[in-house]
Design a protein around this motif. Structure first.
Motif, PDB file in Angstrom:
ATOM      1  N   THR A 144       0.829  -1.204   0.000  1.00  0.00           N
ATOM      2  CA  THR A 144       0.000   0.000   0.000  1.00  0.00           C
ATOM      3  C   THR A 144       0.865   1.256   0.000  1.00  0.00           C
ATOM      4  O   THR A 144       0.549   2.250  -0.653  1.00  0.00           O
ATOM      5  CB  THR A 144      -0.953   0.007   1.200  1.00  0.00           C
ATOM      6  OG1 THR A 144      -1.635  -1.247   1.269  1.00  0.00           O
ATOM      7  CG2 THR A 144      -1.976   1.114   1.070  1.00  0.00           C
ATOM      8  N   ASN A 171      -5.490  -2.345  -7.279  1.00  0.00           N
ATOM      9  CA  ASN A 171      -4.221  -2.937  -6.860  1.00  0.00           C
ATOM     10  C   ASN A 171      -4.257  -4.432  -7.173  1.00  0.00           C
ATOM     11  O   ASN A 171      -5.000  -5.183  -6.544  1.00  0.00           O
ATOM     12  CB  ASN A 171      -4.021  -2.696  -5.364  1.00  0.00           C
ATOM     13  CG  ASN A 171      -2.684  -3.198  -4.864  1.00  0.00           C
ATOM     14  OD1 ASN A 171      -1.866  -3.710  -5.628  1.00  0.00           O
ATOM     15  ND2 ASN A 171      -2.456  -3.070  -3.581  1.00  0.00           N
ATOM     16  N   VAL A 225     -14.108  -5.343  -9.598  1.00  0.00           N
ATOM     17  CA  VAL A 225     -13.820  -4.595  -8.369  1.00  0.00           C
ATOM     18  C   VAL A 225     -13.789  -3.091  -8.634  1.00  0.00           C
ATOM     19  O   VAL A 225     -14.202  -2.287  -7.783  1.00  0.00           O
ATOM     20  CB  VAL A 225     -12.512  -5.090  -7.721  1.00  0.00           C
ATOM     21  CG1 VAL A 225     -11.271  -4.602  -8.463  1.00  0.00           C
ATOM     22  CG2 VAL A 225     -12.451  -4.694  -6.250  1.00  0.00           C
ATOM     23  N   MET A 228     -13.168   2.166  -0.697  1.00  0.00           N
ATOM     24  CA  MET A 228     -12.342   0.999  -1.006  1.00  0.00           C
ATOM     25  C   MET A 228     -13.267  -0.180  -1.293  1.00  0.00           C
ATOM     26  O   MET A 228     -14.371  -0.261  -0.752  1.00  0.00           O
ATOM     27  CB  MET A 228     -11.437   0.720   0.202  1.00  0.00           C
ATOM     28  CG  MET A 228     -10.524  -0.445   0.106  1.00  0.00           C
ATOM     29  SD  MET A 228      -9.489  -0.462   1.630  1.00  0.00           S
ATOM     30  CE  MET A 228      -8.772  -2.089   1.484  1.00  0.00           C
ATOM     31  N   THR A 274     -13.353  -4.660  -2.479  1.00  0.00           N
ATOM     32  CA  THR A 274     -12.624  -5.906  -2.663  1.00  0.00           C
ATOM     33  C   THR A 274     -13.619  -7.011  -2.990  1.00  0.00           C
ATOM     34  O   THR A 274     -14.828  -6.758  -3.099  1.00  0.00           O
ATOM     35  CB  THR A 274     -11.783  -6.242  -1.407  1.00  0.00           C
ATOM     36  OG1 THR A 274     -10.893  -7.320  -1.697  1.00  0.00           O
ATOM     37  CG2 THR A 274     -12.666  -6.618  -0.229  1.00  0.00           C
ATOM     38  N   HIS A 296     -11.569 -14.349   1.365  1.00  0.00           N
ATOM     39  CA  HIS A 296     -11.217 -13.056   0.794  1.00  0.00           C
ATOM     40  C   HIS A 296     -10.253 -13.231  -0.358  1.00  0.00           C
ATOM     41  O   HIS A 296      -9.313 -14.022  -0.292  1.00  0.00           O
ATOM     42  CB  HIS A 296     -10.592 -12.165   1.875  1.00  0.00           C
ATOM     43  CG  HIS A 296     -10.153 -10.839   1.359  1.00  0.00           C
ATOM     44  ND1 HIS A 296      -8.906 -10.300   1.597  1.00  0.00           N
ATOM     45  CD2 HIS A 296     -10.807  -9.931   0.570  1.00  0.00           C
ATOM     46  CE1 HIS A 296      -8.812  -9.133   0.996  1.00  0.00           C
ATOM     47  NE2 HIS A 296      -9.942  -8.884   0.372  1.00  0.00           N
ATOM     48  N   TYR A 355      -7.886  -5.232  -4.628  1.00  0.00           N
ATOM     49  CA  TYR A 355      -8.532  -4.063  -4.043  1.00  0.00           C
ATOM     50  C   TYR A 355      -8.679  -2.955  -5.075  1.00  0.00           C
ATOM     51  O   TYR A 355      -7.826  -2.793  -5.950  1.00  0.00           O
ATOM     52  CB  TYR A 355      -7.688  -3.493  -2.892  1.00  0.00           C
ATOM     53  CG  TYR A 355      -7.507  -4.398  -1.714  1.00  0.00           C
ATOM     54  CD1 TYR A 355      -8.476  -4.501  -0.722  1.00  0.00           C
ATOM     55  CD2 TYR A 355      -6.341  -5.149  -1.565  1.00  0.00           C
ATOM     56  CE1 TYR A 355      -8.293  -5.319   0.386  1.00  0.00           C
ATOM     57  CE2 TYR A 355      -6.148  -5.971  -0.468  1.00  0.00           C
ATOM     58  CZ  TYR A 355      -7.129  -6.052   0.500  1.00  0.00           C
ATOM     59  OH  TYR A 355      -6.939  -6.867   1.595  1.00  0.00           O
ATOM     60  N   TYR A 410      -9.286   1.279  -4.865  1.00  0.00           N
ATOM     61  CA  TYR A 410      -9.279   2.425  -3.961  1.00  0.00           C
ATOM     62  C   TYR A 410      -9.579   3.693  -4.740  1.00  0.00           C
ATOM     63  O   TYR A 410      -9.208   3.795  -5.912  1.00  0.00           O
ATOM     64  CB  TYR A 410      -7.899   2.654  -3.331  1.00  0.00           C
ATOM     65  CG  TYR A 410      -7.249   1.507  -2.626  1.00  0.00           C
ATOM     66  CD1 TYR A 410      -7.292   1.406  -1.237  1.00  0.00           C
ATOM     67  CD2 TYR A 410      -6.527   0.544  -3.326  1.00  0.00           C
ATOM     68  CE1 TYR A 410      -6.643   0.379  -0.564  1.00  0.00           C
ATOM     69  CE2 TYR A 410      -5.869  -0.490  -2.665  1.00  0.00           C
ATOM     70  CZ  TYR A 410      -5.942  -0.572  -1.292  1.00  0.00           C
ATOM     71  OH  TYR A 410      -5.293  -1.588  -0.634  1.00  0.00           O
ATOM     72  N   GLN A 457      -5.890  -4.758   5.964  1.00  0.00           N
ATOM     73  CA  GLN A 457      -7.200  -4.164   5.702  1.00  0.00           C
ATOM     74  C   GLN A 457      -7.988  -3.899   6.993  1.00  0.00           C
ATOM     75  O   GLN A 457      -8.934  -3.102   6.993  1.00  0.00           O
ATOM     76  CB  GLN A 457      -8.021  -5.033   4.747  1.00  0.00           C
ATOM     77  CG  GLN A 457      -8.349  -6.435   5.228  1.00  0.00           C
ATOM     78  CD  GLN A 457      -7.311  -7.461   4.832  1.00  0.00           C
ATOM     79  OE1 GLN A 457      -6.119  -7.186   4.834  1.00  0.00           O
ATOM     80  NE2 GLN A 457      -7.763  -8.658   4.468  1.00  0.00           N
ATOM     81  N   ILE A 491     -15.502  -0.821   3.568  1.00  0.00           N
ATOM     82  CA  ILE A 491     -14.957  -1.540   2.418  1.00  0.00           C
ATOM     83  C   ILE A 491     -16.112  -2.256   1.731  1.00  0.00           C
ATOM     84  O   ILE A 491     -16.753  -3.135   2.320  1.00  0.00           O
ATOM     85  CB  ILE A 491     -13.896  -2.571   2.852  1.00  0.00           C
ATOM     86  CG1 ILE A 491     -12.747  -1.897   3.605  1.00  0.00           C
ATOM     87  CG2 ILE A 491     -13.363  -3.327   1.633  1.00  0.00           C
ATOM     88  CD1 ILE A 491     -11.718  -2.876   4.172  1.00  0.00           C
ATOM     89  N   ILE A 493     -17.780  -4.943  -0.668  1.00  0.00           N
ATOM     90  CA  ILE A 493     -17.350  -6.294  -1.016  1.00  0.00           C
ATOM     91  C   ILE A 493     -18.458  -7.013  -1.768  1.00  0.00           C
ATOM     92  O   ILE A 493     -19.650  -6.768  -1.536  1.00  0.00           O
ATOM     93  CB  ILE A 493     -16.932  -7.082   0.248  1.00  0.00           C
ATOM     94  CG1 ILE A 493     -16.238  -8.387  -0.128  1.00  0.00           C
ATOM     95  CG2 ILE A 493     -18.107  -7.311   1.181  1.00  0.00           C
ATOM     96  CD1 ILE A 493     -15.467  -9.033   1.017  1.00  0.00           C
TER      97      ILE A 493
END
Length: 249
Positions: free
Chosen positions: A76, A96, A112, A123, A125, A180, A184, A186, A210, A220, A222
């Motif tokens: 990060t 990312n 994503v 953010m 994921t 998971h 990601y 952002y 995270q 976040i 998801i």
């Protein structure tokens, strides 16, 4: 909607030194990752590396390479340096992609990015169904639980959620158990804010970066992945498995 893919690629690796340059059928692994990312809808694909050898290995690929500081403690932090080097705006979306995912489906990159674009969260994921008790109990598998609003509630290496009655009979309900996936998206401005957040105790206990986001009250987004990804490369055995899979493709 447009977005940028950034692929952090660190040369050093405890379990597999020089991992980004590991040969997979005549190409370094990082090139396989780049080519998968380039199949997505990304406006730009950028490799962020601390080593000129990785930059040289990508000389014949049509990909941007940013040489970053070798002193970053996390991917990060490397990502944040690239955000500054590229001069990205606060609301620009950055995906990312891990540099050890040569089999990552491009559809997940798009998914994503679109998930974040449609969410007020800073953010986003992805996750996928856990199908076996062995996977649920494996501490190397990061588990996540989510809310009805599609936000992550918690990430853990432990069994999550814990089916008390099911475990008593040896037949837990796995329908709410999710693994998971380490991809990601952002907003660029949030990457800058993230680095200013103090490290959280939960993050230190679980060794999951995270959790810093959730600890400080950020959200976040998801969603279940539209395609189940293949495992990444952490060990020599993983690398051999990827070579076999690509040889039979």
């Amino acid at each position: 909607m447009s977005f940028v893919v950034v692929i952090p690629a660190r040369f050093s690796s405890t379990r597999l030194p020089g991992k980004p340059l590991a040969d997979i059928h005549g190409k370094p692994m990082i090139q396989w990752v780049v080519e998968q990312a380039q199949k997505s809808s990304a406006l730009r694909v950028v490799v962020a590396t601390d080593d000129a050898r990785i930059e040289a290995a990508l000389a014949d690929c049509e990909v941007e390479v940013c040489l970053t500081s070798p002193h970053h403690d996390s991917g990060t932090e490397r990502l944040a340096e690239v955000v500054e080097l590229l001069g990205l705006a606060e609301n620009d979306i950055v995906v990312n992609v891990q540099g050890d995912e040569p089999l990552l489906p491009p559809a997940l990159v798009d998914q994503v990015a679109h998930l974040l674009a449609a969410s007020p969260a800073p953010m986003a994921t992805l996750c996928t169904q856990i199908d076996t008790l062995d996977e649920l109990q494996d501490p190397n598998v990061v588990k996540v639980v989510q809310s009805a609003q599609g936000l992550a509630l918690y990430f853990s290496r432990s069994m999550l959620p814990f089916d008390r009655d099911g475990m008593a009979t040896g037949q837990p309900d796995l329908s709410q158990c999710r693994r998971h996936i380490g991809i990601y998206a952002y907003r660029a401005g949030f990457i800058r804010r993230y680095l200013a957040l103090p490290v959280s105790p939960l993050e230190q206990l679980e060794k999951l970066e995270q959790l810093r986001v959730l600890w400080h009250g950020e959200s976040i987004a998801i969603a279940n992945a539209c395609e189940r990804p293949q495992p990444g490369v952490d060990t020599p055995a993983d690398l051999d498995a990827v070579r076999r899979q690509l040889a039979s493709a």
